[in-house]
Enzyme design. Structure first.
Site, PDB file in Angstrom:
ATOM      1  N   TYR A  42      13.281 -20.456  20.371  1.00 27.60           N
ATOM      2  CA  TYR A  42      13.899 -19.207  19.951  1.00 27.60           C
ATOM      3  C   TYR A  42      15.366 -19.248  20.349  1.00 27.60           C
ATOM      4  O   TYR A  42      16.019 -20.276  20.186  1.00 27.60           O
ATOM      5  CB  TYR A  42      13.124 -18.015  20.541  1.00 27.60           C
ATOM      6  CG  TYR A  42      13.444 -16.720  19.818  1.00 27.60           C
ATOM      7  CD1 TYR A  42      13.384 -16.637  18.423  1.00 27.60           C
ATOM      8  CD2 TYR A  42      13.832 -15.599  20.523  1.00 27.60           C
ATOM      9  CE1 TYR A  42      13.705 -15.467  17.757  1.00 27.60           C
ATOM     10  CE2 TYR A  42      14.149 -14.414  19.864  1.00 27.60           C
ATOM     11  CZ  TYR A  42      14.094 -14.362  18.479  1.00 27.60           C
ATOM     12  OH  TYR A  42      14.410 -13.202  17.825  1.00 27.60           O
ATOM     13  N   LYS A  97     -11.638 -16.524   2.678  1.00 24.16           N
ATOM     14  CA  LYS A  97     -11.020 -17.657   2.004  1.00 24.16           C
ATOM     15  C   LYS A  97     -10.101 -18.418   2.957  1.00 24.16           C
ATOM     16  O   LYS A  97     -10.076 -19.659   2.975  1.00 24.16           O
ATOM     17  CB  LYS A  97     -10.231 -17.156   0.791  1.00 24.16           C
ATOM     18  CG  LYS A  97      -9.855 -18.224  -0.231  1.00 24.16           C
ATOM     19  CD  LYS A  97     -11.090 -18.870  -0.804  1.00 24.16           C
ATOM     20  CE  LYS A  97     -10.773 -19.781  -1.969  1.00 24.16           C
ATOM     21  NZ  LYS A  97     -10.670 -19.101  -3.252  1.00 24.16           N
ATOM     22  N   GLY A 199     -14.627 -15.103 -19.265  1.00 29.40           N
ATOM     23  CA  GLY A 199     -13.550 -14.428 -18.561  1.00 29.40           C
ATOM     24  C   GLY A 199     -12.679 -15.455 -17.880  1.00 29.40           C
ATOM     25  O   GLY A 199     -12.402 -16.522 -18.450  1.00 29.40           O
ATOM     26  N   ASN A 293     -23.822 -14.667  -9.296  1.00 35.16           N
ATOM     27  CA  ASN A 293     -24.224 -14.610  -7.891  1.00 35.16           C
ATOM     28  C   ASN A 293     -24.044 -13.188  -7.359  1.00 35.16           C
ATOM     29  O   ASN A 293     -23.027 -12.558  -7.653  1.00 35.16           O
ATOM     30  CB  ASN A 293     -23.352 -15.594  -7.099  1.00 35.16           C
ATOM     31  CG  ASN A 293     -23.834 -15.833  -5.698  1.00 35.16           C
ATOM     32  OD1 ASN A 293     -25.015 -15.806  -5.420  1.00 35.16           O
ATOM     33  ND2 ASN A 293     -22.899 -16.045  -4.796  1.00 35.16           N
TER      34      ASN A 293
END
Length: 385
Positions: A42, A97, A199, A293
Site C-alpha cells: 500500500y 457459480k 431459448g 431440471n
C-alpha cells in the site's frame, strides 16, 4: 450418485446460515503482513504500481488480480428452475457459480447482481465495471435479451464475455453427443435431432452441433409445436435459426410427430413432455437428453425402458449428468492463462472435443466425465488458445 433420500433443501439452509454464504476473499501473499510489506503493498509503494499502469494499461494484469478474476453477473431474470426471481434471490446462485470457479479451476470470481430495468442499462453497467475484471461470465439472463447483451459486450469489451447458460450447456451436450454416437454406432452427420425448447441453451446447442456436424438435421420445437417461418410470432433469434439453415423449417408438427424416426431428443424446456411411447417411436437405439431440471422431460429410467440406448440428464442422481461445470472452469482457465480476448466457436468446438476425449472408453452409462475427475479443467484449458 446422490442419495435420493437426502433433504438437500434442509442441508443447504443449514450450511448457508452457518457460514453466511459461500464466499470470502484471501490474500495471495500468505506471509504475515509486516510494516515493511504493508508499505510496499500500500502506501507509499502502491503509488509506483499505479504510475506503471497509467503509463501502460496493459500491465494491469501483471500487477493486479485481474489476471485470475471473473465477474459472475446476473439480473436474476431466468434462474434455472425458478425463473424470474430478481437480482437479490439470484445472488446465492451467483455465489455458487463463484464456488465452482474456485474449486474446479482455482479462479477467483466476484458474484454481481444487477437491479436494472432495461437491456441498455445492463450493457452500460457491465461496460463500466469491466475494467476491474479479466473476464465476464453472464449467468441467468432471459432470452432473447441475453443474445443482444452478450453480442454487444463481445463487440465492445477487450476481455472474454461468455454466457454460460448458452455456451457451457452447448459444449457439454456436444461432447455427450459425440460419445453417444460412438456407443450407438451412429454417424453424427446423419443424425435427425429434435430440440425441445429453443431459448438461450437450445439456440446455442443447435448452432454448435451444426458447426460440428453440418449435415445433421435439426428440428426445434416450442409452445406451438415445431418452429417454422410460417409462424409470425417467432422472435428474431428463432427466425435467424431457420433462415440460416441451422434448424429445418418444419411447419404444423407436434413434438410427438417430430420424434417419430428421430435419432436424438434434446430437451431444455418443459418437464414431463415426453412419454415412453414417444421414445419407442424414435429410430433404433435413440439418444435421449432430457435436461430439464429438477423434473426432466422424461425420467432416465423410463426412457431406458422405452428403448433409449443412451440417456443424459440434468440431475445428479442418474448417470450422464449434463452439467455446465464440466466445461466452463476449464474454458475460463484457458482464456485467462493464454490471454484469449474472445471465446470463439473454434474454442467451444475444441472444448467439446477435449471433454469427449477425456472419456477413454465411452459406454451407455458414461458418455461424459464425472465432474470430480482430476485433470478435467486442465485438459479443456489446454485447447483454449
Amino acid at each position: 450418485m446422490a442419495n435420493k433420500g437426502t433433504n438437500y433443501n434442509e442441508i443447504a439452509e443449514q450450511l448457508h446460515r452457518r457460514h453466511g454464504g459461500k464466499m470470502a476473499t484471501a490474500l495471495r501473499d500468505a506471509a504475515q503482513m509486516t510494516r515493511h510489506e504493508l508499505s510496499a503493498y500500500y502506501t507509499p509503494g502502491v503509488g509506483h504500481i499505479s504510475a506503471l499502469v497509467a503509463q501502460d494499461p496493459r500491465r494491469l494484469r501483471e500487477f493486479t488480480w485481474t489476471n485470475n478474476l471473473v465477474a459472475v453477473i446476473s439480473d436474476g431474470s431466468a434462474v434455472l428452475g425458478l425463473g424470474n426471481i430478481g437480482p437479490a434471490a439470484a445472488l446465492p446462485v451467483m455465489e455458487g457459480k463463484a464456488l465452482l470457479f474456485k474449486h474446479f479451476a482455482d479462479i477467483d470470481s466476484v458474484p454481481i447482481v444487477l437491479d436494472c430495468a432495461s437491456t441498455e442499462e445492463i450493457i452500460e453497467t457491465i461496460e463500466r465495471i469491466a475494467i476491474s475484471f479479466g473476464a465476464i461470465n453472464l449467468e441467468d439472463f432471459a432470452a432473447p435479451q441475453c443474445f443482444e447483451i452478450e453480442d454487444r459486450l463481445r463487440e465492445t469489451l477487450p476481455i472474454p464475455v461468455f454466457h454460460d447458460d448458452q455456451h457451457g450447456t452447448a459444449v457439454v451436450v456436444l461432447a455427450a453427443l459425440i460419445n453417444a454416437c460412438k456407443v450407438t454406432g451412429k454417424n453424427i452427420n446423419n443424425l435427425r435431432i429434435v430440440i425441445a425448447g429453443v431459448g438461450a441453451a437450445g439456440t446455442a446447442i443447435a448452432r454448435l452441433i451444426k458447426e460440428y456436424a453440418p449435415s445433421a438435421t435439426i428440428i426445434g420445437t416450442g409452445r406451438n409445436g415445431t418452429l417454422s417461418l410460417e409462424d409470425a410470432s417467432l422472435d428474431a433469434a428463432k427466425r435467424a435459426l431457420l433462415t440460416e439453415d441451422i434448424l429445418e423449417d418444419a411447419p404444423n408438427t407436434s413434438l410427438s410427430d417430430a420424434l417419430v424416426g428421430a435419432d436424438v431428443f434434446i430437451g431444455v424446456s418443459v418437464p414431463n413432455t415426453v412419454t415412453a411411447d414417444m421414445v419407442s417411436a424414435m429410430a433404433v437405439d435413440p439418444i435421449v437428453m432430457a435436461l430439464s431440471n429438477p423434473i426432466p422431460e422424461i425420467y432416465p429410467d423410463v426412457a431406458q425402458s422405452a428403448g433409449a440406448a443412451v440417456v443424459c440428464t440434468g440431475r445428479s442422481d442418474f448417470p450422464n449428468q449434463v452439467n455446465n461445470a464440466l466445461a466452463f472452469p476449464g474454458i475460463f482457465r484457458g482464456a485467462l492463462d493464454n490471454g484469449v480476448t474472445q471465446i470463439t466457436e473454434a474454442h467451444k468446438l475444441a472444448a467439446a472435443s477435449a471433454l469427449a476425449n477425456f472419456v477413454t472408453d465411452p459406454n451407455a452409462d458414461k458418455v461424459i466425465p464425472c465432474i470430480f475427475e482430476l485433470g478435467l479443467a486442465a485438459a479443456i484449458a489446454e485447447v483454449i488458445v
